[in-house]
Design a protein around this motif. Structure first.
Motif, mmCIF file in Angstrom:
data_model
loop_
_atom_site.group_PDB
_atom_site.id
_atom_site.type_symbol
_atom_site.label_atom_id
_atom_site.label_comp_id
_atom_site.label_asym_id
_atom_site.label_seq_id
_atom_site.Cartn_x
_atom_site.Cartn_y
_atom_site.Cartn_z
ATOM 1 N N GLY A 98 0.796 -1.219 0.000
ATOM 2 C CA GLY A 98 0.000 0.000 0.000
ATOM 3 C C GLY A 98 0.827 1.266 0.000
ATOM 4 O O GLY A 98 0.281 2.372 -0.081
ATOM 5 N N ASP A 99 2.149 1.115 0.085
ATOM 6 C CA ASP A 99 3.032 2.281 0.095
ATOM 7 C C ASP A 99 3.141 2.877 -1.304
ATOM 8 O O ASP A 99 3.063 2.169 -2.310
ATOM 9 N N GLU A 100 3.336 4.180 -1.364
ATOM 10 C CA GLU A 100 3.427 4.889 -2.647
ATOM 11 C C GLU A 100 4.549 4.347 -3.527
ATOM 12 O O GLU A 100 4.474 4.408 -4.761
ATOM 13 N N SER A 101 5.587 3.770 -2.902
ATOM 14 C CA SER A 101 6.710 3.225 -3.670
ATOM 15 C C SER A 101 6.310 2.009 -4.498
ATOM 16 O O SER A 101 7.010 1.633 -5.431
ATOM 17 N N MET A 102 5.158 1.388 -4.145
ATOM 18 C CA MET A 102 4.664 0.227 -4.891
ATOM 19 C C MET A 102 3.527 0.615 -5.826
ATOM 20 O O MET A 102 2.711 -0.220 -6.202
ATOM 21 N N ARG A 103 3.487 1.873 -6.218
ATOM 22 C CA ARG A 103 2.444 2.368 -7.103
ATOM 23 C C ARG A 103 2.395 1.598 -8.428
ATOM 24 O O ARG A 103 1.355 1.532 -9.078
ATOM 25 N N CYS A 104 3.505 1.023 -8.825
ATOM 26 C CA CYS A 104 3.569 0.273 -10.081
ATOM 27 C C CYS A 104 2.623 -0.924 -10.087
ATOM 28 O O CYS A 104 2.276 -1.443 -11.158
ATOM 29 N N LEU A 105 2.188 -1.366 -8.903
ATOM 30 C CA LEU A 105 1.271 -2.497 -8.803
ATOM 31 C C LEU A 105 -0.171 -2.047 -8.599
ATOM 32 O O LEU A 105 -1.056 -2.890 -8.421
ATOM 33 N N TRP A 106 -0.415 -0.741 -8.621
ATOM 34 C CA TRP A 106 -1.762 -0.236 -8.412
ATOM 35 C C TRP A 106 -2.508 -0.135 -9.743
ATOM 36 O O TRP A 106 -1.906 0.083 -10.798
ATOM 37 N N SER A 107 -3.822 -0.286 -9.670
ATOM 38 C CA SER A 107 -4.655 -0.154 -10.868
ATOM 39 C C SER A 107 -5.041 1.307 -11.052
ATOM 40 O O SER A 107 -6.190 1.704 -10.854
ATOM 41 N N VAL A 108 -4.041 2.106 -11.422
ATOM 42 C CA VAL A 108 -4.253 3.525 -11.684
ATOM 43 C C VAL A 108 -3.669 3.855 -13.053
ATOM 44 O O VAL A 108 -2.844 3.118 -13.592
ATOM 45 N N GLU A 109 -4.108 4.951 -13.611
ATOM 46 C CA GLU A 109 -3.713 5.304 -14.975
ATOM 47 C C GLU A 109 -2.193 5.420 -15.093
ATOM 48 O O GLU A 109 -1.519 6.030 -14.262
ATOM 49 N N GLY A 110 -1.660 4.802 -16.149
ATOM 50 C CA GLY A 110 -0.232 4.839 -16.407
ATOM 51 C C GLY A 110 0.533 3.655 -15.852
ATOM 52 O O GLY A 110 1.716 3.478 -16.148
ATOM 53 N N GLU A 111 -0.127 2.814 -15.031
ATOM 54 C CA GLU A 111 0.539 1.657 -14.440
ATOM 55 C C GLU A 111 0.078 0.368 -15.113
ATOM 56 O O GLU A 111 -0.944 0.327 -15.803
#
Length: 304
Positions: A98-111
């Motif tokens: 859930g940390d921002e550093s793992m944003r690459c695994l989030w379902s958000v635009e650009g990832e």
């Protein structure tokens, strides 16, 4: 024998670990980044985090600690150990994924996991959550919270785990509408997640324990009956019957099996008597030795 137990135990924890990763990713990768939640303790923890700004993992771990005592006494020591493991691992994964550093695994635009269709997000989240939970529960563990309460209720009353989740989750998800910055759309997406998770969870859990009633018509019932009792370890009942066309007396074998035992039986019947006639009927509820325990609720003292 000890080596076998160790290997089984290791396998249990490997499956629980994989299931926990899938469960947490359903939340950290799909639901939370898109302002969506499901129900249960995790959903309640997410709601509290939105209101208090205290991280989800803190609420999740703190409430679970209080519930572990209940699981320890009612569901057994072995379950308690596996539950502690799943809860601690879930807490760490919520903090890490859930940390921002793992944003690459989030379902958000650009990832990489970005999903353009908003309706697919809760569907994928609910599917992942159900698969992860079923893996954990099948191997005797739990992620705590509603899982513990659902299993306790299921231990005494004949209510499916998925149905219990539906009732508890409905309340938690509805409360999201009263959290600032959220609206009824977020609640509807939560209902979608809840429905998908409950349906898939029941599908997996009931499929594992589904039972069938088999009737076998054959001239070689003795060989088939011996195979069932000797190799499958199931009881067999020989029913007296009369062939209407021939008016001859004969016996029909009736046996109750778990669905995963059926292929072995059919294969054996075919090898013994290729002309045998076999009927298979699904049995929703089978109570007795070797199957489910009769659940009638907590024993009540009889009034004088």
């Amino acid at each position: 024998m000890d080596r076998k137990k160790v290997l089984i135990s290791i396998f249990d924890y490997v499956v629980i670990t994989i299931g926990t990763v899938l469960f947490v990713m359903a939340w950290t990768s799909f639901l939370l980044p898109n302002n969506m939640i499901d129900g249960g303790l995790t959903g309640a923890s997410a709601l509290l985090a939105m209101v208090t700004h205290i991280p989800v993992d803190i609420w999740y771990f703190g409430i679970n600690v209080l519930l572990l005592i209940l699981a320890w006494f009612i569901l057994g020591q072995g379950f308690g150990i596996k539950t502690i493991y799943a809860i601690v691992l879930s807490t760490l994964l919520f903090r890490f994924l859930g940390d921002e550093s793992m944003r690459c695994l989030w379902s958000v635009e650009g990832e990489i996991f970005y999903v353009g269709d908003g309706l697919l997000v809760p569907i994928i989240g609910g599917l992942l959550e159900a698969i992860g939970l079923s893996m954990i529960i099948i191997r005797g563990g739990s992620t705590g919270g509603t899982d513990i309460l659902a299993l306790i209720v299921n231990k005494f009353w004949p209510i499916t785990i998925g149905r219990f989740y539906l009732m508890a989750d409905f309340v938690v998800i509805t409360l999201l509408m009263f959290v600032p910055g959220h609206n009824f759309t977020n609640v509807v997406y939560g209902y979608v997640t809840m429905g998908v998770c409950a349906y898939v969870l029941d599908l997996i859990m009931l499929g594992k324990d589904s039972t069938v009633q088999v009737l076998i018509f054959s001239d070689k019932i003795h060989q088939i009956g011996d195979f069932i009792t000797r190799d499958l370890g199931r009881g067999v009942t020989a029913l007296k019957a009369v062939g209407w066309y021939t008016q001859e007396d004969r016996q029909v074998l009736m046996v109750m099996l778990r669905k995963n035992e059926l292929p072995d039986l059919v294969k054996a019947v075919k090898e013994v008597d290729a002309r045998a006639f076999v009927t298979v009927v699904p049995a929703n509820n089978v109570y007795g030795e070797g199957f489910d325990e009769i659940k009638t609720g907590l024993n009540r003292k009889k009034k004088k």
